[in-house]
Motif scaffolding. Structure first.
Motif, PDB file in Angstrom:
ATOM      1  N   ASP A  41       0.849  -1.182   0.000  1.00 32.20           N
ATOM      2  CA  ASP A  41       0.000   0.000   0.000  1.00 32.20           C
ATOM      3  C   ASP A  41       0.889   1.238   0.000  1.00 32.20           C
ATOM      4  O   ASP A  41       1.550   1.561   0.998  1.00 32.20           O
ATOM      5  CB  ASP A  41      -0.910  -0.010   1.240  1.00 32.20           C
ATOM      6  CG  ASP A  41      -1.926   1.118   1.226  1.00 32.20           C
ATOM      7  OD1 ASP A  41      -1.674   2.141   0.551  1.00 32.20           O
ATOM      8  OD2 ASP A  41      -2.938   0.982   1.922  1.00 32.20           O
ATOM      9  N   GLN A  42       0.905   1.956  -1.148  1.00 31.69           N
ATOM     10  CA  GLN A  42       1.804   3.089  -1.294  1.00 31.69           C
ATOM     11  C   GLN A  42       1.483   4.212  -0.310  1.00 31.69           C
ATOM     12  O   GLN A  42       2.378   4.829   0.274  1.00 31.69           O
ATOM     13  CB  GLN A  42       1.737   3.634  -2.721  1.00 31.69           C
ATOM     14  CG  GLN A  42       2.702   4.798  -2.946  1.00 31.69           C
ATOM     15  CD  GLN A  42       2.752   5.241  -4.387  1.00 31.69           C
ATOM     16  OE1 GLN A  42       2.145   4.605  -5.255  1.00 31.69           O
ATOM     17  NE2 GLN A  42       3.463   6.312  -4.659  1.00 31.69           N
ATOM     18  N   SER A  43       0.196   4.482  -0.128  1.00 32.29           N
ATOM     19  CA  SER A  43      -0.175   5.564   0.792  1.00 32.29           C
ATOM     20  C   SER A  43       0.291   5.241   2.216  1.00 32.29           C
ATOM     21  O   SER A  43       0.750   6.122   2.964  1.00 32.29           O
ATOM     22  CB  SER A  43      -1.686   5.804   0.755  1.00 32.29           C
ATOM     23  OG  SER A  43      -2.395   4.632   1.168  1.00 32.29           O
ATOM     24  N   PHE A  44       0.202   3.975   2.607  1.00 37.68           N
ATOM     25  CA  PHE A  44       0.661   3.598   3.946  1.00 37.68           C
ATOM     26  C   PHE A  44       2.184   3.687   4.048  1.00 37.68           C
ATOM     27  O   PHE A  44       2.722   4.077   5.081  1.00 37.68           O
ATOM     28  CB  PHE A  44       0.159   2.182   4.281  1.00 37.68           C
ATOM     29  CG  PHE A  44       0.443   1.801   5.703  1.00 37.68           C
ATOM     30  CD1 PHE A  44      -0.303   2.324   6.750  1.00 37.68           C
ATOM     31  CD2 PHE A  44       1.488   0.924   6.015  1.00 37.68           C
ATOM     32  CE1 PHE A  44      -0.042   1.983   8.068  1.00 37.68           C
ATOM     33  CE2 PHE A  44       1.750   0.587   7.322  1.00 37.68           C
ATOM     34  CZ  PHE A  44       0.988   1.110   8.350  1.00 37.68           C
ATOM     35  N   ARG A  45       2.854   3.337   2.945  1.00 38.61           N
ATOM     36  CA  ARG A  45       4.325   3.451   2.945  1.00 38.61           C
ATOM     37  C   ARG A  45       4.729   4.908   3.158  1.00 38.61           C
ATOM     38  O   ARG A  45       5.619   5.220   3.948  1.00 38.61           O
ATOM     39  CB  ARG A  45       4.918   2.937   1.628  1.00 38.61           C
ATOM     40  CG  ARG A  45       4.806   1.442   1.423  1.00 38.61           C
ATOM     41  CD  ARG A  45       5.821   0.939   0.373  1.00 38.61           C
ATOM     42  NE  ARG A  45       5.743   1.690  -0.878  1.00 38.61           N
ATOM     43  CZ  ARG A  45       4.938   1.397  -1.896  1.00 38.61           C
ATOM     44  NH1 ARG A  45       4.078   0.380  -1.768  1.00 38.61           N
ATOM     45  NH2 ARG A  45       4.970   2.097  -3.021  1.00 38.61           N
ATOM     46  N   ASN A  46       4.048   5.810   2.431  1.00 39.10           N
ATOM     47  CA  ASN A  46       4.397   7.222   2.554  1.00 39.10           C
ATOM     48  C   ASN A  46       4.124   7.733   3.966  1.00 39.10           C
ATOM     49  O   ASN A  46       4.901   8.504   4.548  1.00 39.10           O
ATOM     50  CB  ASN A  46       3.600   8.049   1.543  1.00 39.10           C
ATOM     51  CG  ASN A  46       3.990   7.705   0.115  1.00 39.10           C
ATOM     52  OD1 ASN A  46       5.070   7.182  -0.138  1.00 39.10           O
ATOM     53  ND2 ASN A  46       3.110   8.009  -0.850  1.00 39.10           N
ATOM     54  N   LEU A  47       2.969   7.297   4.496  1.00 40.44           N
ATOM     55  CA  LEU A  47       2.620   7.731   5.835  1.00 40.44           C
ATOM     56  C   LEU A  47       3.627   7.220   6.877  1.00 40.44           C
ATOM     57  O   LEU A  47       4.039   7.953   7.785  1.00 40.44           O
ATOM     58  CB  LEU A  47       1.198   7.237   6.169  1.00 40.44           C
ATOM     59  CG  LEU A  47       0.552   7.792   7.449  1.00 40.44           C
ATOM     60  CD1 LEU A  47       0.360   9.311   7.342  1.00 40.44           C
ATOM     61  CD2 LEU A  47      -0.790   7.105   7.717  1.00 40.44           C
ATOM     62  N   THR A  48       3.980   5.984   6.729  1.00 39.00           N
ATOM     63  CA  THR A  48       4.946   5.392   7.676  1.00 39.00           C
ATOM     64  C   THR A  48       6.283   6.125   7.600  1.00 39.00           C
ATOM     65  O   THR A  48       6.914   6.424   8.632  1.00 39.00           O
ATOM     66  CB  THR A  48       5.147   3.900   7.365  1.00 39.00           C
ATOM     67  OG1 THR A  48       3.883   3.227   7.493  1.00 39.00           O
ATOM     68  CG2 THR A  48       6.146   3.277   8.323  1.00 39.00           C
ATOM     69  N   SER A 107      11.579   2.665   0.824  1.00 37.71           N
ATOM     70  CA  SER A 107      10.361   1.850   0.726  1.00 37.71           C
ATOM     71  C   SER A 107      10.361   1.026  -0.551  1.00 37.71           C
ATOM     72  O   SER A 107      10.894   1.453  -1.598  1.00 37.71           O
ATOM     73  CB  SER A 107       9.122   2.754   0.736  1.00 37.71           C
ATOM     74  OG  SER A 107       9.069   3.516   1.921  1.00 37.71           O
ATOM     75  N   GLU A 117       6.822   9.217   6.703  1.00 34.29           N
ATOM     76  CA  GLU A 117       6.721  10.556   7.272  1.00 34.29           C
ATOM     77  C   GLU A 117       6.733  10.513   8.798  1.00 34.29           C
ATOM     78  O   GLU A 117       7.455  11.290   9.460  1.00 34.29           O
ATOM     79  CB  GLU A 117       5.429  11.220   6.777  1.00 34.29           C
ATOM     80  CG  GLU A 117       5.259  12.641   7.309  1.00 34.29           C
ATOM     81  CD  GLU A 117       4.008  13.312   6.757  1.00 34.29           C
ATOM     82  OE1 GLU A 117       3.664  14.391   7.268  1.00 34.29           O
ATOM     83  OE2 GLU A 117       3.386  12.756   5.824  1.00 34.29           O
TER      84      GLU A 117
END
Length: 599
Positions: A13-20, A35, A22
């Motif tokens: 999940d790309q959005s979760f990767r970005n969130l993690t 990532s 950050e």
């Protein structure tokens, strides 16, 4: 240690990767995140990336988190791996732990989970880094012990080995594993056991001290080797639990100390003055013999400059020669010179031998650390040499007079006798001719005695057997035989050694020959412990004549001059030898020459 923590985050999940990414970087300024969307991509990234920790989801297309973990552990068994998954169950957690996951963390809502995740990541990385450092330290210490030139052992309070380092094998020849459990005192020399027990008891009684002793230990080949052993009590240390002993091979050092002790004993008791100076000409050591020449003790002289004594004790010429010789010695040259020393008791001639001291290992090999000077009193020897030179000069003058002033009248008388024989036939002429021939023989012998009496100054190696055969060939020996029973080389002047042998051979043939019925005369040259002998099996010499045969003019033959054996004695004494006569084993005469130096 690098303070940055590089995290590889794997989640589809790309959005979760970005969130993690950050939130982790907000929670800790140490963390850097890279990532990847799948296990396959992450494995490819691992090939070229320096990663401190992996954080992975469980449910992903292709390989899941546990399968990804299995692949990671195959190539990177020590990298911390955190399973960060939204699928939580006891079964997944158990499988993760069984697979060797570092940490298991379930996704939750809210920012707090990232703070907790960051803490667990940093904790896992720090723990791993500490383990790596400790492993490296252990490996280093293990290698230091395994490759140490010292033997390192641990013994229990009952003196048995509980650990023995591998260095015992190259030093003493024993298998280290085979010695564990042995009584350590069984390897100690019997004469050193008591002191070893005493020192070990001291170490066991007081953990704050280190005891040291030099002892002999057995080797595998049955010999004994000197070692310096240092022991300290670590019985209360749970990682050691015994007395640690470091033993260093000092066999060579003991040998050097013993050699130095002998040298010191020689220097301290020698009658020559021996002293050392450094490169600033300061006296650094002097032996007690100096007190025999000056009213001073060694302690009064050490620390003084050599220059302080030159003006007082040496003349101007000798001072300059001494300075030049010492400078050359400090530059690495051996020097030898004679100087006249002015003492209250008179002038003493000293022969000085100057030798450079070797430099330290790290010094320039072309330099010297100083010089050792041996001062030998040669006053009497130099006086004897001057007397000998004067004696030789007188002998040369005597030989000149004999050769010129006596031979010329004899030559004139001989020529006149030949003219007289042409004019008259008289019964008085033959006796006159015989008398003149005898006078010629006497002159030759006297000349030989004068020439051969001078001291031999440059002896060199000469084969005694070869010299005997050569001398035998120059003498009229008739049917006599020569036997050589020697293969010795001696220090002699070959021409004068040949003359000595010729005279002894001629004496044996002329005076030792037996009656025609007694057989052939045999002359033998053989070895003595400190010289050689010339013996024959002829009629011998009466014992009462032993003390007279070397006297001038003594002869048992009417035709002899009586100088032949005196010349033998002069030739022997010129070499520093002695000569005597006794009976041979076969009843003849045996001349023994002693004090001969072998080459």
């Amino acid at each position: 240690m690098n303070d940055t923590v590089r995290v590889l985050h794997v989640d589809d999940d790309q959005s979760f990767r970005n969130l993690t990414t950050e939130f982790l970087t907000r929670e800790s300024d140490r963390i850097e995140v890279i990532s990847e969307p799948s296990a396959t991509a992450a494995l490819n990234r691992l090939d070229g990336a320096d990663v401190d920790c992996i954080v992975s989801d469980f449910d992903m297309p292709g390989a899941n988190g546990l399968e990804f973990l299995e692949s990671v552990r195959a190539d990177y068994p020590d990298v911390p791996f955190v399973l960060f998954t939204g699928k939580g169950s006891e079964e997944v957690a158990a499988d993760a732990i069984s697979a060797g996951v570092t940490d298991y963390f379930q996704k939750r809502s809210g920012r707090e989970q990232y703070s907790l995740l960051a803490q667990r990541i940093e904790s896992a990385v720090e723990r791993r880094r500490t383990e790596v450092e400790l492993d490296g330290t252990r490996r280093r210490f293990r290698k230091l012990i395994e490759h140490s030139v010292d033997i390192i052992v641990v013994i229990d309070t009952d003196f048995t080995f509980s650990y023995v380092s591998p260095s015992i094998e190259p030093i003493l020849g024993f298998d280290p594993a085979a010695t564990v459990g042995d009584d350590a005192l069984e390897y100690v020399h019997p004469d050193d056991i008591a002191v070893s027990e005493e020192r070990l008891a001291e170490a066991i009684a007081d953990p704050t001290i280190e005891v040291t002793e030099e002892i002999r230990l057995a080797t595998a080949d049955g010999s004994w080797q000197w070692l310096e052993a240092r022991a300290r009590n670590h019985i209360d240390d749970p990682d050691i639990g015994g007395v640690v002993i470091y033993a260093r091979d000092i066999t060579d050092r003991k040998a050097r100390k013993e050699e130095l002790r002998h040298y010191e004993a020689i220097v301290e008791n020698i009658t020559d003055i021996v002293y050392t100076v450094d490169d600033s000409w300061t006296i650094t050591h002097v032996n007690p013999a100096v007190a025999d020449y000056v009213d001073m003790q060694p302690s009064d002289i050490v620390g003084d400059s050599v220059e302080a004594y030159l003006d007082e004790m040496l003349g101007a010429d000798d001072r300059e020669r001494f300075r030049a010789a010492l400078s050359a010695t400090l530059a690495g040259e051996d020097e030898r010179l004679d100087v006249d020393i002015q003492l209250p008791t008179g002038t003493v001639v000293l022969e000085l031998e100057m030798t450079p001291l070797p430099p330290d290992d790290d010094a320039d090999p072309a330099t010297s650390d100083g010089a050792v000077i041996i001062s030998r009193d040669v006053t009497e020897r130099r006086a004897d040499e001057r007397r000998l030179e004067r004696q030789n000069e007188r002998l040369d003058e005597f030989a000149r007079i004999v050769s010129h002033d006596l031979r010329n009248p004899i030559d004139v008388a001989s020529l006149r006798l030949e003219l007289l024989q042409e004019e008259v036939d008289s019964e008085h002429v033959p006796p006159i001719a015989t008398a003149l021939q005898r006078m010629e023989s006497l002159v030759e012998d006297v000349l030989s005695l004068a020439r051969e009496g001078t001291a031999v100054r440059d002896p060199h190696p000469v084969s005694l057997s070869t010299a005997a055969v050569t001398a035998w060939a120059t003498v009229e020996t008739g049917d006599a035989d020569l036997v050589t029973e020697t293969d010795r080389e001696i220090l002699a002047e070959d021409t004068r050694l040949s003359q000595l042998l010729e005279n002894l051979f001629r004496n044996a043939v002329e005076h030792g020959s037996t009656s025609p019925d007694a057989g052939t005369l045999t002359v033998t040259v053989g070895d003595l412990g400190d010289g050689f002998y010339v013996a024959d099996d002829g009629v011998g010499i009466p014992a009462e004549a032993y003390d007279q045969v070397f006297d001038p003019g003594y002869s048992t033959s009417e035709d002899g001059t009586g100088f032949g054996l005196e010349i033998v004695q002069a030739l022997a004494e010129a070499h520093g030898w002695s000569v005597s006569v006794t009976d041979s084993a076969d009843g003849g005469a045996r001349f023994e020459i002693r004090g001969v130096e072998e080459a």
